[in-house]
Design an enzyme around this catalytic site. Structure first.
Site, short mmCIF file in Angstrom:
data_model
loop_
_atom_site.label_atom_id
_atom_site.label_comp_id
_atom_site.label_asym_id
_atom_site.label_seq_id
_atom_site.Cartn_x
_atom_site.Cartn_y
_atom_site.Cartn_z
N GLY A 89 -27.09 4.57 44.61
CA GLY A 89 -28.26 4.93 44.75
C GLY A 89 -29.41 5.42 43.49
O GLY A 89 -28.53 5.07 42.63
N SER A 90 -29.86 6.45 43.44
CA SER A 90 -30.66 6.69 42.53
C SER A 90 -30.59 7.27 40.69
O SER A 90 -30.75 7.23 40.40
CB SER A 90 -31.89 7.16 42.69
N THR A 91 -28.88 7.96 41.49
CA THR A 91 -28.40 8.59 41.06
C THR A 91 -27.64 7.55 39.58
O THR A 91 -27.54 7.16 38.22
CB THR A 91 -26.65 8.93 40.85
#
Length: 463
Positions: free
Chosen positions: A189-191
């Site tokens: 995801g956004s990591t």
């Protein structure tokens, strides 16, 4: 007998091998100065069986040593040293090889920090997920937790009870024997936006973190009629700094597509993606970033979707490289091995794995990650008296993104006045309560990361 000794030793019909293997206590696996394994005299033909102290807490580190089912993880990779068959333990190694004479077992001293391990385990509180923590300057693995866990002692011996426990554990849909920290990959995801930001800075696609990015909201994926949107507002033309702080998917998807496939692959692999040979010494599952993709797939991969997957250890490596000035150190779990007299027969020395990014890029990535904690989606990770950088993320998965969301948080922390981070952490929680927004990583996973970082920062300096 000497010439054919190897063949005889491998013959499954040779019961003398099993009897000899268990005729003495096995060497210990230690956390700090404290053994977390032991041996118990059974009074039977296979005299000694393995015991575990705080078995579920350390199972992702030790693995199991079973008289029925063999060995796993450190019990497997260090088996020769723990069983006393390794020539490293012999005073005359060549003679030991010829005679197959067994030495007294050695002890394996891990890199694990007991307080960090306990903080991670308590934070997950039985929820499905994992935590990996590193010392960015050396690559020492400070915590490795997988949840739910199991007690390796249940598998140590023989007989129908052990067989029943093996069946029960393997049939459990929660997969307690799966080491999620190093053997399970998740969409990050956004990591993954840390990697995308690094690629944009390293390639020169971004030179000013505060400049508008000319990113529309919604953003139509290249070559498609499908548009990507954001959970919140304010992402149209947002700067990289603001887009990272509040986690705008549109900005980073467009940024990844603009940077292009080759540069994105190069950057992901500099952080450790696509590495099939990583050993700590147990093998680590490959974290994936596809090398062949269309522009729309590159855009989705740049926000940690499409086929991009990562182990928690891999994402801890990303945070560690940023916190260590761009230098990624090789992660390792065994500090040293000692013989029965306490003499060191094997010692792990820190080694660089990759230069992930330049020092200048690392400094700007730290600016981005620290803004997330000071004034963004990761404020739950803030620690008084320390500088913390982080990145939240929620990864949807399954058909129509209807699977249980994965709440992520990756971070590093350094004491005030220090230029390098003391600890880097990755947390993933398979969180049914997670809202389908990037902020959920801050709510579910960031407090766990904070507790682990606090435990490491509070520890006295290593001698």
């Amino acid at each position: 007998m000497v010439v054919e000794s190897g063949t005889y030793a491998k013959d499954p019909a040779n019961r003398r091998i099993a009897i000899a293997r268990y005729d003495r206590p096995r060497g210990g696996i230690l956390v700090g100065a404290r053994p977390v394994t032991g041996s118990r005299d059974t009074g039977g033909q296979l005299a000694y069986t393995r015991t575990y102290r705080d078995g579920p807490l350390y199972a992702p580190v030790t693995g199991f040593a079973s008289q029925t089912y063999g060995t796993s993880l450190l019990e497997g990779t260090e088996d020769g040293l723990l069983a006393g068959t390794s020539p490293q333990l012999a005073s005359v190694p060549l003679w030991s090889e010829i005679t197959r004479d067994r030495q007294r077992p050695g002890d394996v001293h891990t890199t694990i920090d007991a307080a960090a391990q306990q903080a991670a385990y308590a934070g997950l509180a039985g929820r499905r997920g994992a935590v990996a923590a590193l010392d960015p300057a050396t690559g020492r693995i400070l915590a490795l937790v997988s949840s739910p866990s199991y007690d390796p002692g249940l598998l140590a011996g023989t007989g129908p009870e052990v067989a029943e426990q093996w069946r029960r554990l393997n049939d459990d849909p929660a997969q307690p024997m799966l080491d999620r920290a190093i053997r399970q990959t998740y969409p990050p995801g956004s990591t993954f936006k840390v990697v995308t930001a690094a690629a944009a800075l390293e390639s020169g696609a971004v030179t000013d973190l505060g400049a508008p990015t000319r990113s529309p909201d919604p953003y139509r994926l290249p070559g498609t009629t499908w548009s990507l949107t954001n959970e919140g507002r304010g992402c149209a033309d947002a700067s990289v700094l603001d887009a990272f702080r509040v986690s705008c998917n549109t900005v980073f998807a467009k940024l990844g597509a603009d940077v292009g496939l080759a540069a994105m692959v190069r950057q992901a692999e500099a952080f450790g993606f696509n590495d099939t040979r990583l050993r700590i010494p147990p093998g680590v599952a490959k974290s994936n970033f596809d090398r062949t993709m269309s522009p729309d797939q590159v855009a989705l991969s740049s926000i940690g979707q499409f086929d991009t997957t990562a182990t928690p250890l891999q994402m801890a490596m990303v945070a560690a490289a940023v916190g260590n000035g761009g230098e990624l150190m090789r992660p390792y779990l065994v500090d040293r091995v000692t013989n029965h007299g306490g003499a060191v027969v094997q010692h792990t020395r820190p080694q660089p794995l990759h230069r992930a990014v330049s020092q200048g890029t690392a400094a700007r990535l730290r600016q981005l990650m620290e803004a997330v904690v000071s004034d963004g989606t990761g404020t739950n990770a803030a620690i008084p008296g320390a500088v913390v950088g982080g990145k939240t993320g929620t990864a949807q998965h399954g058909v129509g993104n209807k699977g249980t969301p994965y709440a992520w948080f990756i971070s590093y922390a350094r004491p005030l006045g220090s230029s390098r981070a003391s600890v880097a952490v990755a947390v993933v929680v398979e969180d049914a309560e997670a809202a389908r927004a990037d902020i959920s990583g801050g709510g579910s996973a960031a407090p766990i990361a904070r507790a682990v970082m606090q435990a490491v920062l509070a520890a006295p300096p290593r001698p």
